[in-house]
Design a protein around this motif. Structure first.
Motif, PDB file in Angstrom:
ATOM      1  N   UNK A  96      62.658 -69.510   2.696  1.00 51.28           N
ATOM      2  CA  UNK A  96      63.426 -68.852   1.637  1.00 51.28           C
ATOM      3  C   UNK A  96      63.589 -69.752   0.411  1.00 51.28           C
ATOM      4  N   UNK A  97      62.624 -70.608   0.152  1.00 53.68           N
ATOM      5  CA  UNK A  97      62.731 -71.538  -0.954  1.00 53.68           C
ATOM      6  C   UNK A  97      61.854 -71.150  -2.142  1.00 53.68           C
ATOM      7  N   UNK A  98      61.011 -70.199  -2.021  1.00 53.86           N
ATOM      8  CA  UNK A  98      60.188 -69.792  -3.142  1.00 53.86           C
ATOM      9  C   UNK A  98      59.233 -70.889  -3.580  1.00 53.86           C
ATOM     10  N   UNK A  99      58.967 -70.941  -4.885  1.00 53.88           N
ATOM     11  CA  UNK A  99      57.939 -71.821  -5.439  1.00 53.88           C
ATOM     12  C   UNK A  99      58.483 -73.144  -5.961  1.00 53.88           C
ATOM     13  N   UNK A 100      59.702 -73.496  -5.625  1.00 48.40           N
ATOM     14  CA  UNK A 100      60.314 -74.714  -6.153  1.00 48.40           C
ATOM     15  C   UNK A 100      59.472 -75.962  -5.958  1.00 48.40           C
ATOM     16  N   UNK A 150      62.972 -74.032 -12.297  1.00 50.98           N
ATOM     17  CA  UNK A 150      63.218 -72.865 -11.457  1.00 50.98           C
ATOM     18  C   UNK A 150      62.643 -71.615 -12.107  1.00 50.98           C
ATOM     19  N   UNK A 151      62.684 -70.477 -11.403  1.00 49.06           N
ATOM     20  CA  UNK A 151      62.242 -69.233 -12.011  1.00 49.06           C
ATOM     21  C   UNK A 151      63.193 -68.828 -13.135  1.00 49.06           C
ATOM     22  N   UNK A 152      62.694 -68.000 -14.000  1.00 46.96           N
ATOM     23  CA  UNK A 152      61.363 -67.428 -14.061  1.00 46.96           C
ATOM     24  C   UNK A 152      60.286 -68.506 -14.233  1.00 46.96           C
ATOM     25  N   UNK A 153      59.159 -68.227 -13.592  1.00 42.32           N
ATOM     26  CA  UNK A 153      58.014 -69.125 -13.654  1.00 42.32           C
ATOM     27  C   UNK A 153      56.753 -68.280 -13.776  1.00 42.32           C
ATOM     28  N   UNK A 154      55.732 -68.881 -14.366  1.00 38.67           N
ATOM     29  CA  UNK A 154      54.465 -68.174 -14.540  1.00 38.67           C
ATOM     30  C   UNK A 154      53.355 -69.028 -13.948  1.00 38.67           C
ATOM     31  N   UNK A 155      52.506 -68.398 -13.150  1.00 39.32           N
ATOM     32  CA  UNK A 155      51.431 -69.106 -12.461  1.00 39.32           C
ATOM     33  C   UNK A 155      50.073 -68.542 -12.851  1.00 39.32           C
ATOM     34  N   UNK A 156      49.104 -69.444 -13.102  1.00 40.31           N
ATOM     35  CA  UNK A 156      47.734 -68.988 -13.358  1.00 40.31           C
ATOM     36  C   UNK A 156      47.040 -68.610 -12.048  1.00 40.31           C
ATOM     37  N   UNK A 157      45.962 -67.874 -12.164  1.00 39.64           N
ATOM     38  CA  UNK A 157      45.229 -67.381 -10.992  1.00 39.64           C
ATOM     39  C   UNK A 157      44.852 -68.508 -10.031  1.00 39.64           C
ATOM     40  N   UNK A 212      47.488 -64.276 -14.869  1.00 40.59           N
ATOM     41  CA  UNK A 212      48.823 -64.876 -14.891  1.00 40.59           C
ATOM     42  C   UNK A 212      49.778 -63.971 -14.110  1.00 40.59           C
ATOM     43  N   UNK A 213      50.694 -64.606 -13.366  1.00 43.76           N
ATOM     44  CA  UNK A 213      51.765 -63.871 -12.684  1.00 43.76           C
ATOM     45  C   UNK A 213      53.091 -64.487 -13.120  1.00 43.76           C
ATOM     46  N   UNK A 214      53.908 -63.680 -13.756  1.00 44.16           N
ATOM     47  CA  UNK A 214      55.244 -64.079 -14.186  1.00 44.16           C
ATOM     48  C   UNK A 214      56.224 -63.632 -13.109  1.00 44.16           C
ATOM     49  N   UNK A 215      56.897 -64.592 -12.478  1.00 42.24           N
ATOM     50  CA  UNK A 215      57.790 -64.300 -11.354  1.00 42.24           C
ATOM     51  C   UNK A 215      59.235 -64.347 -11.840  1.00 42.24           C
ATOM     52  N   UNK A 216      59.951 -63.259 -11.580  1.00 39.10           N
ATOM     53  CA  UNK A 216      61.340 -63.107 -12.018  1.00 39.10           C
ATOM     54  C   UNK A 216      62.174 -62.680 -10.811  1.00 39.10           C
ATOM     55  N   UNK A 217      63.384 -63.217 -10.724  1.00 38.68           N
ATOM     56  CA  UNK A 217      64.293 -62.839  -9.642  1.00 38.68           C
ATOM     57  C   UNK A 217      65.244 -61.749 -10.134  1.00 38.68           C
TER      58      UNK A 217
END
Length: 185
Positions: free
Chosen positions: A146-150, A127-134, A89-94
């Motif tokens: 510059x839009x990220x994972x939206x 929107x973030x924070x978001x968590x993604x599985x492998x 898991x990766x938890x993405x935070x701005x």
């Protein structure tokens, strides 16, 4: 299960002015410290911060720090993911979202499954924070601009979206900072 936190803080802060907004003081601490503290209080196996300004490093104890030139969000994301390898898991935070606390991060982390990410929701799209599985990391590394994972989280089901109760605002300008100074922590 290996869970990693990825703090994205390598933006140019152009709308903020000449100073690095992440070093601006909010409630007695640099803005970056709010996100870093929330990640430190979240049960993670690794923490990585992607930064452009080396002056942020003293506020990132407990983080592996990756220095980039000021970059688009997708460039920071890709560099961070490459440095992390393949956690489960990766938890993405701005770095510029001071209202997001550790409790919210724990709920986002818990809502992700092996097959589906989780994200935050306030009054608009996910929107973030978001968590993604492998299994979703290759999709993240293929993003550009510059839009990220939206685009990857916009159609998540309700049970994958964690309500943030008005805490998802970010700081882009000195006016935003002034608004947050007066907001309840």
């Amino acid at each position: 299960m290996i869970r990693a936190g990825l703090l994205l803080a390598a933006g140019a802060s152009r709308r903020f002015g000449a100073d690095d907004k992440l070093l601006a003081t909010l409630r007695g601490r640099p803005l970056i410290a709010h996100a870093a503290d929330a990640l430190r209080a979240t049960p993670l196996d690794r923490r990585l911060a992607v930064i452009a300004n080396p002056a942020l490093t003293p506020h990132l104890d407990g983080f592996q720090v990756l220095h980039l030139q000021s970059a688009a969000q997708s460039d920071s994301l890709r560099a961070g993911l490459m440095a992390l390898g393949r956690p489960d898991r990766v938890l993405i935070v701005l770095g510029d979202m001071p209202g997001v606390g550790a409790d919210h991060l724990r709920r986002v982390l818990a809502a992700a499954t092996d097959d589906r990410p989780s994200a935050s929701r306030d009054h608009g799209p996910p929107m973030p924070p978001a968590c993604f599985p492998a299994g979703w990391l290759d999709r993240l590394t293929s993003l550009t601009g510059d839009r990220g994972a939206g685009s990857l989280i916009r159609d998540l089901p309700d049970d994958a979206l964690i309500d943030a109760s008005g805490r998802l605002g970010d700081i882009d300008s000195a006016d935003d900072l002034a608004t947050w100074q007066g907001a309840d922590p």
